[in-house]
Design an enzyme around this catalytic site. Structure first.
Site, mmCIF file in Angstrom:
data_model
loop_
_atom_site.group_PDB
_atom_site.id
_atom_site.type_symbol
_atom_site.label_atom_id
_atom_site.label_comp_id
_atom_site.label_asym_id
_atom_site.label_seq_id
_atom_site.Cartn_x
_atom_site.Cartn_y
_atom_site.Cartn_z
ATOM 1 N N HIS A 1 -2.433 -2.646 -9.555
ATOM 2 C CA HIS A 1 -3.852 -2.225 -8.448
ATOM 3 C C HIS A 1 -4.823 -2.812 -8.952
ATOM 4 O O HIS A 1 -4.873 -3.387 -9.394
ATOM 5 C CB HIS A 1 -4.342 -0.481 -9.516
ATOM 6 C CG HIS A 1 -4.513 0.714 -8.222
ATOM 7 N ND1 HIS A 1 -5.872 0.500 -7.951
ATOM 8 C CD2 HIS A 1 -4.365 1.038 -7.312
ATOM 9 C CE1 HIS A 1 -6.320 1.400 -7.048
ATOM 10 N NE2 HIS A 1 -4.725 1.749 -6.484
ATOM 11 N N HIS B 1 0.932 -1.013 -0.258
ATOM 12 C CA HIS B 1 -0.095 0.409 0.286
ATOM 13 C C HIS B 1 1.033 1.692 0.397
ATOM 14 O O HIS B 1 1.726 1.468 -1.188
ATOM 15 C CB HIS B 1 -1.380 0.255 1.407
ATOM 16 C CG HIS B 1 -1.798 0.634 1.245
ATOM 17 N ND1 HIS B 1 -2.837 1.750 0.774
ATOM 18 C CD2 HIS B 1 -2.874 1.104 2.870
ATOM 19 C CE1 HIS B 1 -3.809 2.358 0.760
ATOM 20 N NE2 HIS B 1 -3.454 1.882 1.817
ATOM 21 N N ASP C 1 2.320 5.120 -6.822
ATOM 22 C CA ASP C 1 3.569 5.182 -5.978
ATOM 23 C C ASP C 1 5.201 4.989 -6.901
ATOM 24 O O ASP C 1 6.334 4.918 -6.993
ATOM 25 C CB ASP C 1 4.063 4.392 -5.347
ATOM 26 C CG ASP C 1 2.799 3.958 -3.827
ATOM 27 O OD1 ASP C 1 2.573 5.566 -3.609
ATOM 28 O OD2 ASP C 1 2.673 3.060 -3.878
HETATM 29 N N1 CMC Z 1 4.738 -6.657 -10.472
HETATM 30 C C1 CMC Z 1 4.275 -8.595 -11.163
HETATM 31 N N2 CMC Z 1 3.522 -9.071 -10.360
HETATM 32 C C2 CMC Z 1 2.405 -8.190 -10.225
HETATM 33 C C3 CMC Z 1 1.946 -6.656 -9.718
HETATM 34 C C4 CMC Z 1 3.520 -6.168 -9.869
HETATM 35 N N3 CMC Z 1 3.665 -5.207 -9.108
HETATM 36 N N4 CMC Z 1 1.307 -6.550 -9.377
HETATM 37 C C5 CMC Z 1 0.289 -7.598 -9.310
HETATM 38 N N5 CMC Z 1 0.568 -8.438 -10.659
HETATM 39 C C6 CMC Z 1 0.686 -9.869 -11.049
HETATM 40 C C7 CMC Z 1 0.234 -10.741 -9.888
HETATM 41 O O1 CMC Z 1 1.224 -11.702 -9.929
HETATM 42 C C8 CMC Z 1 -0.812 -11.655 -10.011
HETATM 43 O O2 CMC Z 1 -0.527 -12.611 -11.551
HETATM 44 P P1 CMC Z 1 -1.202 -14.176 -11.321
HETATM 45 O O3 CMC Z 1 -2.660 -13.980 -12.013
HETATM 46 O O4 CMC Z 1 -0.892 -15.315 -12.410
HETATM 47 O O5 CMC Z 1 -0.827 -15.040 -10.115
HETATM 48 C C9 CMC Z 1 -1.589 -11.000 -10.786
HETATM 49 O O6 CMC Z 1 -0.817 -9.551 -11.360
HETATM 50 C C10 CMC Z 1 -3.026 -10.151 -9.946
HETATM 51 O O7 CMC Z 1 -2.232 -9.690 -8.669
HETATM 52 P P2 CMC Z 1 -3.120 -9.272 -7.231
HETATM 53 O O8 CMC Z 1 -2.169 -9.023 -6.831
HETATM 54 O O9 CMC Z 1 -3.887 -10.693 -7.065
HETATM 55 O O10 CMC Z 1 -3.788 -8.074 -7.419
HETATM 56 P P3 CMC Z 1 -3.797 -7.007 -6.006
HETATM 57 O O11 CMC Z 1 -5.145 -6.581 -7.220
HETATM 58 O O12 CMC Z 1 -4.759 -8.044 -5.025
HETATM 59 O O13 CMC Z 1 -2.793 -6.302 -5.850
HETATM 60 C C11 CMC Z 1 -1.682 -4.575 -5.474
HETATM 61 C C12 CMC Z 1 -2.864 -5.023 -6.429
HETATM 62 C C13 CMC Z 1 -1.512 -3.362 -5.789
HETATM 63 C C14 CMC Z 1 -1.628 -5.017 -4.168
HETATM 64 C C15 CMC Z 1 -0.140 -5.630 -6.179
HETATM 65 O O14 CMC Z 1 -0.742 -4.825 -7.745
HETATM 66 C C16 CMC Z 1 0.502 -5.342 -6.036
HETATM 67 O O15 CMC Z 1 1.704 -5.517 -5.272
HETATM 68 N N6 CMC Z 1 1.613 -3.400 -6.814
HETATM 69 C C17 CMC Z 1 3.209 -3.660 -6.137
HETATM 70 C C18 CMC Z 1 3.393 -3.119 -4.962
HETATM 71 C C19 CMC Z 1 2.438 -1.532 -5.059
HETATM 72 O O16 CMC Z 1 2.901 -0.645 -6.271
HETATM 73 N N7 CMC Z 1 1.708 -0.679 -4.433
HETATM 74 C C20 CMC Z 1 0.597 0.343 -4.413
HETATM 75 C C21 CMC Z 1 -0.308 0.619 -5.076
HETATM 76 S S1 CMC Z 1 -0.977 2.250 -5.231
HETATM 77 C C22 CMC Z 1 -0.819 2.639 -4.187
HETATM 78 C C23 CMC Z 1 -1.818 2.989 -2.694
HETATM 79 O O17 CMC Z 1 -3.302 2.913 -3.212
HETATM 80 O O18 CMC Z 1 -1.558 2.205 -1.953
#
Ligand code: CMC
Length: 442
Positions: free
Chosen positions: A307, A268, A363
């Site tokens: 996201h 986050h 971010d």
């Molecule tokens: N790099 C590589 N793969 C990713 C990433 C990433 N940053 N984000 C998601 N994926 C892949 C993930 O591995 C999964 O793949 P598969 O379906 O093949 O297993 C798929 O995309 C869906 O990911 P998820 O974790 O189920 O998606 P989510 O909606 O639960 O997570 C997130 C959203 C923001 C936590 C995630 O994209 C992430 O970890 N990003 C990196 C951390 C980040 O930049 N966070 C800041 C978010 S914006 C500011 C805020 O509001 O906090």
């Protein structure tokens, strides 16, 4: 016109149910009526991590993740970032409308006059270890403010709520700057009421022996825009925590401490810090493809990408990219920006990112700006928390006054052992309703 209902047939019993659809949603409690085994066996909706569950009705922030739209109270974030100040946006989020001239003057004046901290908070900060993470200090001290303002418990008194909202928006930057100066052993710099909200924060961060600190206008404006971009983001992880804690009628300082704790995590608000560490680890533009390969193979995540809601470019990231140009024109070009631009270029052309619909989020570029202004990386999530405070408070207040809300208390699908007994204990005979859902499912 077609009826706004959903018809469900329960194939276990053959019974049909009509469920009303309101604003594109069905009430999960309607599912309770769908029973197969008698009382207590009503159907639950199962949604870990709230992937498709609305927890509230809200009139504050609108996001369309497919079309890259973010609006606060109806105003596009791009317009607000271009033409407003952070304190105007804070007023808008809390009150629902932009302030007129008089309201704006009173609002800014009130916030400016609540920036000081009780001197005992300084002692509290002094007690932290020299290398304490400033986000940890912020979480601890904003929670501690609750003990200084017992009147904050009067949450259904609108005057009291207004006062706590002013205090929180005003004092977060002071707590943050004191936390930062504690880490480097510098004396705390007190707020300067002549300066803007962002300018005063820069003053409290960096004032040394000069009589008057003068913030650079480009950096001051850049910081203000970044705070606007972070001000609210509907039901994200920390806001959900703010509302959940608020739903137990805890005071807003305690709820804000909990929300800030949720923001601290690297998925986050802690992601901006991780982005900068990642860019430093990559080290040069030539190493970008190798790094992207590690992401593709699932070894690591690309921080600042992806996201839950945006499946297209995060509109905040677009604005931040422009702000980065303004800031770097003043501070000098950063090699980290070149790495970030190359990373974005390579990632957006890569089929892994295309398939997963991963785009830069807020971010990705914010850390480059913060670093260029001179903030240590540990301060990045703290800056996010300062910006998000008005959003947390607007959401907290909205939840508190919403007659449809109650204490937040999700259900669960129990997967543990069925009833069993310690050696020598005879099983009591329970009637069916007492045994409830757990045993009926076995
Ligand atoms: N790099 C590589 N793969 C990713 C990433 C990433 N940053 N984000 C998601 N994926 C892949 C993930 O591995 C999964 O793949 P598969 O379906 O093949 O297993 C798929 O995309 C869906 O990911 P998820 O974790 O189920 O998606 P989510 O909606 O639960 O997570 C997130 C959203 C923001 C936590 C995630 O994209 C992430 O970890 N990003 C990196 C951390 C980040 O930049 N966070 C800041 C978010 S914006 C500011 C805020 O509001 O906090």
């Amino acid at each position: 016109m077609a009826e706004e209902t959903l018809t469900i047939t329960d194939n276990r019993t053959g019974r049909r149910y009509e469920v009303p659809i309101r604003d594109g949603a069905i009430a999960a409690t309607e599912l309770q009526k769908i029973t197969a085994d008698g009382p207590g066996s009503g159907l639950l909706s199962y949604d870990p991590a709230f992937l498709n569950t609305a927890s509230c009705r809200s009139a504050i922030t609108f996001i369309d993740g497919e079309r890259s739209i973010l609006r606060y109270r109806g105003y596009p974030v791009e317009e607000l970032a271009e033409r407003s100040t952070f304190l105007e946006v804070a007023y808008l989020l809390i009150h629902g409308e932009l302030p007129d001239r008089g309201q704006h003057r009173d609002w800014v004046d009130a916030i400016t006059h609540h920036t000081l901290l009780h001197e005992n908070i300084k002692k509290l900060i002094d007690g932290f270890h020299h290398d304490a993470h400033p986000m940890g200090i912020l979480v601890g001290t904003v929670g501690a403010l609750s003990t200084f303002y017992p009147d904050a418990k009067d949450i259904f008194n609108s005057e009291s709520r207004r006062l706590q909202i002013l205090r929180l928006i005003a004092k977060m930057p002071t707590l943050a700057a004191f936390a930062a100066r504690h880490a480097v052993g510098k004396p705390y710099a007190y707020p300067d009421n002549d300066l803007s909200y962002a300018g005063n924060f820069l003053n409290m961060m960096w004032k040394a022996t000069e009589l008057k600190y003068e913030p650079h206008p480009v950096l001051e404006r850049a910081l203000d825009v970044l705070l606007i971009l972070h001000a609210d983001h509907e039901q994200n992880c920390s806001t959900n925590v703010m509302r959940a804690v608020g739903s137990s009628h805890a005071d807003p300082f305690s709820a804000t401490a909990a929300a800030a704790a949720a923001l601290y995590g690297p998925l986050h608000g802690g992601a901006n810090e991780q982005v900068l560490r990642m860019l430093k680890e990559i080290g040069s533009v030539s190493r970008v493809p190798e790094y992207v390969q590690r992401v593709r193979s699932g070894q690591i995540r690309l921080m600042g990408f992806g996201h839950r809601v945006y499946k297209n470019y995060d509109p905040r990231a677009q604005i931040i990219k422009k702000v980065a140009d303004d800031v770097l024109a003043v501070t000098g070009r950063s090699p980290l920006l070149d790495i970030a631009l190359e990373l974005e270029r390579v990632a957006l052309a890569d089929d892994y990112f295309v398939k997963h619909r991963l785009y830069p989020n807020v971010d990705f570029y914010s850390g480059i700006i913060y670093a260029a202004i001179g903030f240590p990386v540990e301060m990045f999530p703290v800056l996010f928390a300062i910006g998000r405070t008005p959003g947390w408070l607007a959401q907290w207040q909205e939840g508190l006054l919403d007659p449809e809300q109650k204490i937040a208390r999700p259900r669960q699908v129990y997967t543990g052992p069925a009833e069993r007994h310690l050696p020598g204990v005879r099983a009591p005979t329970l009637t069916l309703p007492q045994r409830g859902r757990e045993n009926l499912r076995k």
